[in-house]
Design an enzyme around this catalytic site. Structure first.
Site, PDB file in Angstrom:
ATOM      1  N   GLY A   1      -8.046  -6.871   2.791  1.00  0.00           N
ATOM      2  CA  GLY A   1      -7.714  -5.820   3.751  1.00  0.00           C
ATOM      3  C   GLY A   1      -8.656  -4.631   3.626  1.00  0.00           C
TER       4      GLY A   1
ATOM      5  N   VAL B   1      -7.146   1.609   4.668  1.00  0.00           N
ATOM      6  CA  VAL B   1      -7.206   2.834   3.864  1.00  0.00           C
ATOM      7  C   VAL B   1      -6.999   2.551   2.373  1.00  0.00           C
ATOM      8  CG1 VAL B   1      -6.444   5.214   3.812  1.00  0.00           C
ATOM      9  CG2 VAL B   1      -6.074   3.867   5.843  1.00  0.00           C
ATOM     10  N   ILE B   2      -5.959   1.776   2.050  1.00  0.00           N
ATOM     11  CA  ILE B   2      -5.668   1.524   0.626  1.00  0.00           C
ATOM     12  C   ILE B   2      -6.813   0.743  -0.006  1.00  0.00           C
ATOM     13  CG2 ILE B   2      -4.171   0.181  -0.937  1.00  0.00           C
ATOM     14  CD1 ILE B   2      -1.800   1.046   0.698  1.00  0.00           C
TER      15      ILE B   2
ATOM     16  N   GLY C   1      -1.555  -3.792   4.859  1.00  0.00           N
ATOM     17  CA  GLY C   1      -0.671  -2.942   5.652  1.00  0.00           C
ATOM     18  C   GLY C   1       0.677  -2.746   4.982  1.00  0.00           C
TER      19      GLY C   1
ATOM     20  N   GLU D   1      18.523   9.152  -3.716  1.00  0.00           N
ATOM     21  CA  GLU D   1      17.269   8.505  -4.123  1.00  0.00           C
ATOM     22  C   GLU D   1      17.563   7.522  -5.238  1.00  0.00           C
ATOM     23  OE1 GLU D   1      13.875   8.347  -3.061  1.00  0.00           O
ATOM     24  OE2 GLU D   1      14.069   6.793  -4.574  1.00  0.00           O
TER      25      GLU D   1
ATOM     26  N   HIS E   1     -21.829  31.050   6.503  1.00  0.00           N
ATOM     27  CA  HIS E   1     -23.040  30.310   6.111  1.00  0.00           C
ATOM     28  C   HIS E   1     -23.326  30.559   4.641  1.00  0.00           C
ATOM     29  CE1 HIS E   1     -27.013  28.534   6.340  1.00  0.00           C
ATOM     30  NE2 HIS E   1     -27.467  29.585   5.664  1.00  0.00           N
TER      31      HIS E   1
ATOM     32  N   THR F   1       7.316   7.237  -2.271  1.00  0.00           N
ATOM     33  CA  THR F   1       6.058   6.498  -2.447  1.00  0.00           C
ATOM     34  C   THR F   1       4.921   7.477  -2.701  1.00  0.00           C
ATOM     35  OG1 THR F   1       6.856   4.845  -0.865  1.00  0.00           O
ATOM     36  CG2 THR F   1       4.481   4.885  -1.286  1.00  0.00           C
TER      37      THR F   1
HETATM   38  P1  FAD Z   1       8.668   7.177   1.109  1.00  0.00           P
HETATM   39  O1  FAD Z   1       7.718   8.126   0.528  1.00  0.00           O
HETATM   40  O2  FAD Z   1       8.352   5.729   1.026  1.00  0.00           O
HETATM   41  O3  FAD Z   1      10.069   7.464   0.413  1.00  0.00           O
HETATM   42  C1  FAD Z   1      11.192   6.699   0.662  1.00  0.00           C
HETATM   43  C2  FAD Z   1      12.120   6.797  -0.536  1.00  0.00           C
HETATM   44  O4  FAD Z   1      13.367   6.229  -0.180  1.00  0.00           O
HETATM   45  C3  FAD Z   1      11.648   6.016  -1.762  1.00  0.00           C
HETATM   46  O5  FAD Z   1      11.559   6.861  -2.870  1.00  0.00           O
HETATM   47  C4  FAD Z   1      12.730   4.958  -1.959  1.00  0.00           C
HETATM   48  O6  FAD Z   1      13.004   4.688  -3.330  1.00  0.00           O
HETATM   49  C5  FAD Z   1      13.921   5.591  -1.301  1.00  0.00           C
HETATM   50  N1  FAD Z   1      14.918   4.626  -0.814  1.00  0.00           N
HETATM   51  C6  FAD Z   1      14.716   3.534  -0.036  1.00  0.00           C
HETATM   52  N2  FAD Z   1      15.884   2.932   0.253  1.00  0.00           N
HETATM   53  C7  FAD Z   1      16.845   3.662  -0.369  1.00  0.00           C
HETATM   54  C8  FAD Z   1      18.251   3.548  -0.441  1.00  0.00           C
HETATM   55  N3  FAD Z   1      18.924   2.581   0.200  1.00  0.00           N
HETATM   56  N4  FAD Z   1      18.920   4.442  -1.189  1.00  0.00           N
HETATM   57  C9  FAD Z   1      18.273   5.447  -1.835  1.00  0.00           C
HETATM   58  N5  FAD Z   1      16.950   5.607  -1.775  1.00  0.00           N
HETATM   59  C10 FAD Z   1      16.246   4.730  -1.058  1.00  0.00           C
HETATM   60  N6  FAD Z   1      -0.245   9.263   3.090  1.00  0.00           N
HETATM   61  C11 FAD Z   1      -0.973  10.387   3.321  1.00  0.00           C
HETATM   62  O7  FAD Z   1      -0.666  11.140   4.249  1.00  0.00           O
HETATM   63  N7  FAD Z   1      -2.043  10.705   2.506  1.00  0.00           N
HETATM   64  C12 FAD Z   1      -2.425   9.909   1.495  1.00  0.00           C
HETATM   65  O8  FAD Z   1      -3.392  10.233   0.795  1.00  0.00           O
HETATM   66  C13 FAD Z   1      -1.694   8.719   1.250  1.00  0.00           C
HETATM   67  N8  FAD Z   1      -2.045   7.905   0.230  1.00  0.00           N
HETATM   68  C14 FAD Z   1      -1.304   6.770  -0.001  1.00  0.00           C
HETATM   69  C15 FAD Z   1      -1.704   5.934  -1.026  1.00  0.00           C
HETATM   70  C16 FAD Z   1      -0.994   4.784  -1.288  1.00  0.00           C
HETATM   71  C17 FAD Z   1      -1.439   3.879  -2.414  1.00  0.00           C
HETATM   72  C18 FAD Z   1       0.158   4.465  -0.507  1.00  0.00           C
HETATM   73  C19 FAD Z   1       0.959   3.224  -0.790  1.00  0.00           C
HETATM   74  C20 FAD Z   1       0.552   5.304   0.533  1.00  0.00           C
HETATM   75  C21 FAD Z   1      -0.187   6.458   0.797  1.00  0.00           C
HETATM   76  N9  FAD Z   1       0.164   7.313   1.842  1.00  0.00           N
HETATM   77  C22 FAD Z   1      -0.584   8.432   2.088  1.00  0.00           C
HETATM   78  C23 FAD Z   1       1.319   7.055   2.714  1.00  0.00           C
HETATM   79  C24 FAD Z   1       2.530   7.898   2.278  1.00  0.00           C
HETATM   80  O9  FAD Z   1       2.828   7.616   0.928  1.00  0.00           O
HETATM   81  C25 FAD Z   1       3.725   7.599   3.169  1.00  0.00           C
HETATM   82  O10 FAD Z   1       3.375   7.788   4.526  1.00  0.00           O
HETATM   83  C26 FAD Z   1       4.886   8.520   2.823  1.00  0.00           C
HETATM   84  O11 FAD Z   1       5.268   8.385   1.476  1.00  0.00           O
HETATM   85  C27 FAD Z   1       6.086   8.222   3.725  1.00  0.00           C
HETATM   86  O12 FAD Z   1       7.130   9.084   3.394  1.00  0.00           O
HETATM   87  P2  FAD Z   1       8.649   8.692   3.636  1.00  0.00           P
HETATM   88  O13 FAD Z   1       9.422   9.877   3.194  1.00  0.00           O
HETATM   89  O14 FAD Z   1       8.837   8.182   5.002  1.00  0.00           O
HETATM   90  O15 FAD Z   1       8.937   7.451   2.659  1.00  0.00           O
HETATM   91  P1  NAI Z   2      -4.089  -0.648   6.849  1.00  0.00           P
HETATM   92  O1  NAI Z   2      -3.273  -0.984   8.024  1.00  0.00           O
HETATM   93  O2  NAI Z   2      -4.765   0.667   6.769  1.00  0.00           O
HETATM   94  O3  NAI Z   2      -5.228  -1.743   6.663  1.00  0.00           O
HETATM   95  C1  NAI Z   2      -4.935  -3.108   6.541  1.00  0.00           C
HETATM   96  C2  NAI Z   2      -6.203  -3.900   6.790  1.00  0.00           C
HETATM   97  O4  NAI Z   2      -5.960  -5.240   6.438  1.00  0.00           O
HETATM   98  C3  NAI Z   2      -6.640  -3.875   8.243  1.00  0.00           C
HETATM   99  O5  NAI Z   2      -8.010  -3.600   8.299  1.00  0.00           O
HETATM  100  C4  NAI Z   2      -6.312  -5.281   8.725  1.00  0.00           C
HETATM  101  O6  NAI Z   2      -7.174  -5.739   9.747  1.00  0.00           O
HETATM  102  C5  NAI Z   2      -6.500  -6.076   7.445  1.00  0.00           C
HETATM  103  N1  NAI Z   2      -5.764  -7.339   7.380  1.00  0.00           N
HETATM  104  C6  NAI Z   2      -4.506  -7.593   7.841  1.00  0.00           C
HETATM  105  N2  NAI Z   2      -4.167  -8.862   7.541  1.00  0.00           N
HETATM  106  C7  NAI Z   2      -5.213  -9.405   6.862  1.00  0.00           C
HETATM  107  C8  NAI Z   2      -5.450 -10.667   6.267  1.00  0.00           C
HETATM  108  N3  NAI Z   2      -4.534 -11.629   6.288  1.00  0.00           N
HETATM  109  N4  NAI Z   2      -6.634 -10.881   5.650  1.00  0.00           N
HETATM  110  C9  NAI Z   2      -7.580  -9.898   5.611  1.00  0.00           C
HETATM  111  N5  NAI Z   2      -7.402  -8.682   6.158  1.00  0.00           N
HETATM  112  C10 NAI Z   2      -6.225  -8.436   6.768  1.00  0.00           C
HETATM  113  O7  NAI Z   2      -3.113  -0.888   5.597  1.00  0.00           O
HETATM  114  P2  NAI Z   2      -3.226  -0.472   4.075  1.00  0.00           P
HETATM  115  O8  NAI Z   2      -4.621  -0.216   3.685  1.00  0.00           O
HETATM  116  O9  NAI Z   2      -2.435  -1.489   3.346  1.00  0.00           O
HETATM  117  O10 NAI Z   2      -2.451   0.906   4.044  1.00  0.00           O
HETATM  118  C11 NAI Z   2      -1.126   0.993   4.548  1.00  0.00           C
HETATM  119  C12 NAI Z   2      -0.861   2.360   5.087  1.00  0.00           C
HETATM  120  O11 NAI Z   2      -0.678   3.293   4.024  1.00  0.00           O
HETATM  121  C13 NAI Z   2      -2.000   2.940   5.886  1.00  0.00           C
HETATM  122  O12 NAI Z   2      -2.009   2.456   7.211  1.00  0.00           O
HETATM  123  C14 NAI Z   2      -1.701   4.392   5.845  1.00  0.00           C
HETATM  124  O13 NAI Z   2      -0.759   4.684   6.826  1.00  0.00           O
HETATM  125  C15 NAI Z   2      -1.089   4.571   4.469  1.00  0.00           C
HETATM  126  N6  NAI Z   2      -2.098   5.115   3.550  1.00  0.00           N
HETATM  127  C16 NAI Z   2      -2.690   6.302   3.862  1.00  0.00           C
HETATM  128  C17 NAI Z   2      -3.659   6.830   3.059  1.00  0.00           C
HETATM  129  C18 NAI Z   2      -4.318   8.093   3.452  1.00  0.00           C
HETATM  130  O14 NAI Z   2      -3.807   8.769   4.320  1.00  0.00           O
HETATM  131  N7  NAI Z   2      -5.426   8.464   2.837  1.00  0.00           N
HETATM  132  C19 NAI Z   2      -4.078   6.173   1.827  1.00  0.00           C
HETATM  133  C20 NAI Z   2      -3.420   4.909   1.608  1.00  0.00           C
HETATM  134  C21 NAI Z   2      -2.446   4.437   2.433  1.00  0.00           C
END
Ligand code: FAD
Ligand code: NAI
Length: 463
Positions: free
Chosen positions: A177, A180-181, A269, A34, A442, A42
């Site tokens: 966008g 979700v975010i 996205g 890492e 309930h 993330t």
């Molecule tokens: P990551 O969590 O992205 O981890 C990858 C790791 O690899 C990172 O720490 C990175 O530093 C490391 N890495 C990369 N390249 C290298 C390298 N070459 N050498 C060493 N280390 C490296 N998902 C949900 O299910 N529920 C949620 O509520 C939710 N909320 C989110 C909110 C936000 C703001 C964001 C951005 C995402 C959210 N997600 C949520 C999505 C979720 O965070 C990801 O789906 C998840 O983290 C993916 O896990 P991963 O292990 O594939 O990768």
């Molecule tokens: P997203 O794919 O959920 O939404 C992106 C939105 O942006 C879409 O509605 C799309 O139509 C729109 N869009 C794309 N290009 C555009 C443009 N040029 N102008 C205006 N709108 C545009 O992506 P988001 O919200 O960035 O999240 C990324 C991913 O992170 C999610 O798909 C999800 O997998 C993960 N995530 C999950 C969460 C959860 O599980 N609660 C919370 C936050 C993130």
């Protein structure tokens, strides 16, 4: 000679760290690389956990400011201490990432600190040092997709990472966008006092979700004060000391206009992140969206190199990544695990929450599957009335012939918790009748799910 492991996992997000722990539990010698200063990826550092901390804190703030008085609870003047809110969020993150470090120690997983490059199959270089492994797992996650003409500086123009750290509440936050975010973090800052405008390219928010849910969700968020500019794209941004001028155009083309924002969140996205791994030189194939190509068993095109989580196809969700991490570790230990991709829930942690699992009506129609629908509103649920949370409904879709549950879509209080029952039902191949016949306590919000299951057969009791 380089140190030899059974498995080297690259990336310590929910996919990678869980894979490493499970492989160690199964008796393998495991290292996890890492490059971030803390474990958890993330999700724990800049995703799921800090965003949920801010959602929870902002919900408390809004309740104290706007809703507690309805319950006869008078708290007087409510003020925001944003620095403290951030400090609490950082503590929550700190405890979580330390927790993973503890789990690594407990399971004897070696943390190799630094960025990894795969120099050859079975060979990983970290900080100039070489390590060998029978299996190498790519779990490097994803990154935010940039928008041409809108340069991120993480101050005025931010990704989700900057949006979780804003030092003051912006007067006007524009979110690009409506996914979700955008909706989760837009909700956080609206609750804390910002005017929020969401600019979405498509004609509705949350693409891919159930159509009815999308419409109702937009109405509810609009009622809460979020403004929507649908069918609109952002084509440029000019930032100055005080804010940003965004150029907006109708998605179909037409006259441009300018929208002024204090802060802009780019949330259009995420895309796989594999920089520096050396995949091209190794011949590890990627698809048209840059995702590492794998077969159904997480094998990439190069033997001995595997991939999981956000870096490969499928929903970019922490629990999907975790399940893949476990399944891959078990497979490498000779077991025969299986993931049911039709039963992976998705949750949007706004208020009300939105949750889904399985097929949408739109998908079933497109596939020509005959289905039945049962729907039940929260307005007819005693507990929701007691709570004063009446927005939303639960909808269950089942096969017209067999009654097997094919999907569920819930918008309402605690929808993310309620969906778990349907996920389990689907894992067991249950029918809507099975759910309807199950005793539900309930008064609980879960009764909405039971009533929706009864409604599939036209016999809901409380409506
Ligand atoms: P990551 O969590 O992205 O981890 C990858 C790791 O690899 C990172 O720490 C990175 O530093 C490391 N890495 C990369 N390249 C290298 C390298 N070459 N050498 C060493 N280390 C490296 N998902 C949900 O299910 N529920 C949620 O509520 C939710 N909320 C989110 C909110 C936000 C703001 C964001 C951005 C995402 C959210 N997600 C949520 C999505 C979720 O965070 C990801 O789906 C998840 O983290 C993916 O896990 P991963 O292990 O594939 O990768
Ligand atoms: P997203 O794919 O959920 O939404 C992106 C939105 O942006 C879409 O509605 C799309 O139509 C729109 N869009 C794309 N290009 C555009 C443009 N040029 N102008 C205006 N709108 C545009 O992506 P988001 O919200 O960035 O999240 C990324 C991913 O992170 C999610 O798909 C999800 O997998 C993960 N995530 C999950 C969460 C959860 O599980 N609660 C919370 C936050 C993130």
């Amino acid at each position: 000679m380089s140190e030899q492991f059974d498995v080297i996992v690259i990336g310590a997000g929910p996919g990678g760290y869980v894979c490493a722990i499970r492989a160690a539990q199964l008796g393998m010698k495991v290292a996890c690389v890492e490059k971030r200063a803390t474990l958890g990826g993330t999700c724990l550092n800049v995703g799921c956990i800090p965003s949920k901390a801010m959602l929870h804190s902002s919900e408390n703030f809004e309740a104290a400011r706007d809703h507690l008085a309805e319950h006869g609870v008078n708290v007087g003047q409510v003020t925001l201490d944003l620095a403290k809110m951030h400090a609490r969020k950082n503590e929550v993150v700190g405890a979580n990432v330390k927790g993973v470090e503890f789990l690594f120690k407990k399971n004897k997983v070696t943390w190799l600190k630094g960025a990894a490059t795969i120099t050859a199959p079975g060979q990983v270089r970290v900080e100039g040092k070489d390590y060998a492994a029978r299996h190498v797992v790519i779990a490097t996650g994803s990154e935010s997709i940039p928008l041409r003409g809108v340069e991120v500086d993480e101050k005025r123009i931010v990704t989700s990472t900057g949006a979780l750290e804003l030092p003051e509440v912006p007067k006007h936050l524009v979110v690009i966008g409506g996914g979700v975010i955008g909706l989760e973090l837009g909700s956080v800052w609206r609750r804390l006092g910002a005017e929020v405008t969401v600019v979405e390219f498509l004609d509705a928010i949350l693409p891919g979700m159930d159509g009815e849910v999308r419409k109702q969700f937009e109405r509810v968020l609009a009622k809460q004060g979020i403004k929507f500019r649908l069918k609109t794209k952002v084509t440029g941004a000019t930032a100055d000391e005080a804010g940003v001028d965004l150029t907006l155009e109708p998605a179909a083309g037409g006259t441009a206009e300018t929208l002024r924002a204090d802060v802009v969140l780019v949330a259009i996205g995420r895309r796989p992140y594999v920089e520096g791994l050396g995949l091209e030189a190794l011949g590890v194939e990627r698809d048209e969206r840059g995702r590492v190509k794998t077969d159904a068993h997480f094998a990439t095109s190069v033997p001995g190199i595997w991939a999981i989580g956000d870096a490969i196809a499928g929903p970019m969700l922490a629990h999907k990544a975790e399940d893949e991490g476990v399944a891959l570790a078990e497979q490498l230990a000779g077991q025969k695990p299986h993931i049911n991709y039709d039963a992976i829930p998705g949750v949007v942690y706004t208020w009300p929450e939105v949750a889904n699992v399985g097929a949408t009506e739109e998908e079933l129609k497109a596939k020509g599957v005959a289905y039945k629908v049962g729907k039940f509103p929260f307005t007819a649920n005693g507990r929701a009335r007691a709570m004063g949370d009446l927005d939303g409904f639960a909808k269950i879709l089942s096969d017209a012939k067999t009654d097997k549950v094919l999907g569920a879509h819930i918008i309402g209080p605690d929808a993310g918790t309620l969906i778990a029952e349907i996920v389990l039902a689907m894992e067991f191949g249950a029918s809507a009748e099975d759910v309807a016949r199950t005793c539900h306590a309930h008064p609980t919000l879960n009764e909405v799910v039971k009533e929706a299951a009864l409604a599939v057969d036209g016999r809901a009791l409380h409506i």
